[in-house]
Enzyme design. Structure first.
Site, PDB file in Angstrom:
ATOM      1  CG  HIS A  59       8.400  -1.105   9.189  1.00 38.88           C
ATOM      2  ND1 HIS A  59       7.576  -1.750   9.882  1.00 38.88           N
ATOM      3  CD2 HIS A  59       7.480  -0.765   8.097  1.00 38.88           C
ATOM      4  CE1 HIS A  59       6.385  -2.108   9.566  1.00 38.88           C
ATOM      5  NE2 HIS A  59       6.278  -1.324   8.411  1.00 38.88           N
TER       6      HIS A  59
ATOM      7  CG  ASN B 181      -6.368   3.793   4.245  1.00 35.89           C
ATOM      8  OD1 ASN B 181      -5.091   3.397   4.724  1.00 35.89           O
ATOM      9  ND2 ASN B 181      -7.048   3.150   3.422  1.00 35.89           N
TER      10      ASN B 181
ATOM     11  CE1 TYR C  57       5.205  -5.421   2.423  1.00 36.08           C
ATOM     12  CE2 TYR C  57       3.032  -5.730   3.427  1.00 36.08           C
ATOM     13  CZ  TYR C  57       4.347  -5.073   3.164  1.00 36.08           C
ATOM     14  OH  TYR C  57       4.645  -3.934   3.797  1.00 36.08           O
ATOM     15  CD  GLU C  58       9.225  -7.020   4.618  1.00 35.25           C
ATOM     16  OE1 GLU C  58      10.533  -6.489   4.392  1.00 35.25           O
ATOM     17  OE2 GLU C  58       8.662  -6.722   5.688  1.00 35.25           O
TER      18      GLU C  58
ATOM     19  CG  HIS D  33       4.785  -6.291   6.362  1.00 35.56           C
ATOM     20  ND1 HIS D  33       5.942  -5.571   6.543  1.00 35.56           N
ATOM     21  CD2 HIS D  33       3.847  -5.624   7.111  1.00 35.56           C
ATOM     22  CE1 HIS D  33       5.465  -4.578   7.491  1.00 35.56           C
ATOM     23  NE2 HIS D  33       4.379  -4.471   7.513  1.00 35.56           N
TER      24      HIS D  33
ATOM     25  CB  SER E 295       3.217   1.060   8.356  1.00 35.54           C
ATOM     26  OG  SER E 295       3.798   0.089   7.597  1.00 35.54           O
TER      27      SER E 295
ATOM     28  CG  HIS F 242       4.156   2.456   1.709  1.00 37.42           C
ATOM     29  ND1 HIS F 242       3.613   1.655   3.123  1.00 37.42           N
ATOM     30  CD2 HIS F 242       5.433   2.546   2.060  1.00 37.42           C
ATOM     31  CE1 HIS F 242       4.803   1.788   3.841  1.00 37.42           C
ATOM     32  NE2 HIS F 242       5.639   2.043   3.412  1.00 37.42           N
TER      33      HIS F 242
ATOM     34  CG  MET G  28      -1.296  -5.114   3.667  1.00 35.37           C
ATOM     35  SD  MET G  28      -0.124  -4.355   2.271  1.00 35.37           S
ATOM     36  CE  MET G  28      -1.517  -3.346   1.424  1.00 35.37           C
ATOM     37  CB  SER G  29       1.055  -6.534   9.708  1.00 40.18           C
ATOM     38  OG  SER G  29       0.548  -5.509  10.296  1.00 40.18           O
TER      39      SER G  29
ATOM     40  CB  ALA H 148      -0.650   1.739   9.306  1.00 41.70           C
TER      41      ALA H 148
HETATM   42  N1  HPA Z   1      -5.424  -1.867   3.234  1.00 37.97           N
HETATM   43  C1  HPA Z   1      -4.440  -2.539   3.776  1.00 37.97           C
HETATM   44  N2  HPA Z   1      -3.398  -1.900   4.509  1.00 37.97           N
HETATM   45  C2  HPA Z   1      -3.539  -1.010   5.044  1.00 37.97           C
HETATM   46  C3  HPA Z   1      -4.241  -0.211   4.634  1.00 37.97           C
HETATM   47  C4  HPA Z   1      -5.419  -0.361   3.738  1.00 37.97           C
HETATM   48  O1  HPA Z   1      -6.242   0.229   3.305  1.00 37.97           O
HETATM   49  N3  HPA Z   1      -3.971   1.289   5.086  1.00 37.97           N
HETATM   50  C5  HPA Z   1      -2.883   0.903   5.901  1.00 37.97           C
HETATM   51  N4  HPA Z   1      -2.423  -0.279   5.595  1.00 37.97           N
END
Ligand code: HPA
Length: 268
Positions: free
Chosen positions: A59, A230, A83-84, A81, A29, A242, A206-207, A111
């Protein structure tokens, strides 16, 4: 090689030439612009039957084949991903094609949120290992015994050593840590983050874990790097979103590009 893989390889060879690819790169991401650094041909996933229809903003759904620092690479500007569409094996065909194009290794990027106070937004983290917190697996349904993939040194020790040496050479900090895969798309709760911390996670995202499993299944060496966007949920007052991920990813992307370019120069 299946007919589907062979047809995709022919199509890619016709568009981008037949020179073997050495390394595959999956961009996470907010990192999609790195594909622009490659001198080569961009093929939209939409032109590659069976490739995912990635619908996540930030993306770049192109396969870029070409040279980066004099090494033939295949860059996946986007991944599907879990989750998609609820499909943990969505990247199986693209990675099968990568292997068929001649690649020996894959570097995945993502990310992620950090659980470690010493790894901050804008920093990179090299995955020493991972925890499949989702319990999902891209090899469920695979019928051959090849599905029993050893994962003891899944994150390739030599590739990681090369990445650490490159990071040091270009003056970028590259701490190693354990990445926990959370399915998403909702972010984690603070209680989930505390649980992941107790379980040994240093970053969460998430990947990547499905692709590491698939790469090992396919016999590709693999390493992965997180760009920390983050602090994980409950660890700071920052709002996790996001939008924030996309805004913060370029901070790490510049460092990532330096490290990868150096590594590629050693692979020439
Ligand atoms: N959690 C899950 N996926 C992420 C995060 C997070 O804090 N930051 C960027 N992708």
């Amino acid at each position: 090689m299946t007919d589907q893989t062979a047809a995709l390889v022919s199509l890619i060879h016709a568009r981008a030439g037949t020179a073997p690819v050495k390394l595959g790169l999956i961009l996470g991401s907010g990192l999609g612009h790195l594909a622009g650094a490659v001198e080569g041909v961009a093929i939209p996933y939409a032109d590659l039957p069976g490739f995912p229809h990635v619908g996540v903003s930030g993306h770049n759904p192109n396969l870029v084949i070409g040279d980066l620092e004099g090494v033939r690479v295949a860059v996946f500007g986007a991944r599907e991903h879990y989750y998609e569409n609820g499909n943990p094996s969505a990247m199986r065909l693209p990675l099968t094609v990568l292997k068929a194009l001649g690649a020996e290794a894959l570097i995945a990027t993502n990310a992620a949120g950090s659980l470690r106070p010493d790894i901050r937004p804008g920093d990179l983290m090299l995955l020493a290992d991972h925890i499949n917190f989702s319990g999902l697996n891209p090899l469920i349904g695979e019928k051959t015994d090849a599905r029993f993939v050893p994962m003891t040194a899944a994150h390739d020790p030599d590739l990681r050593a090369g990445l650490r040496a490159s990071a040091q050479a270009v003056g970028v900090a590259l701490p190693e840590g354990v990445y926990a895969w959370y399915s998403g798309p909702s972010f984690e709760t603070p209680a989930e983050i505390r649980a992941i911390k107790i379980l040994g996670g240093d970053a969460v995202g998430m990947s990547t874990v499905p692709e590491v499993i698939l790469a090992r299944f396919l016999g590709l060496r693999v390493a992965a790097i997180s760009t920390i966007t983050n602090m994980a949920a409950g660890m700071s007052d920052e709002q996790i979103s996001h939008e924030h991920t996309k805004a913060m990813a370029p901070l790490g992307a510049a460092k990532l590009e330096q490290v990868l370019r150096h590594l590629l120069r050693q692979m020439r």
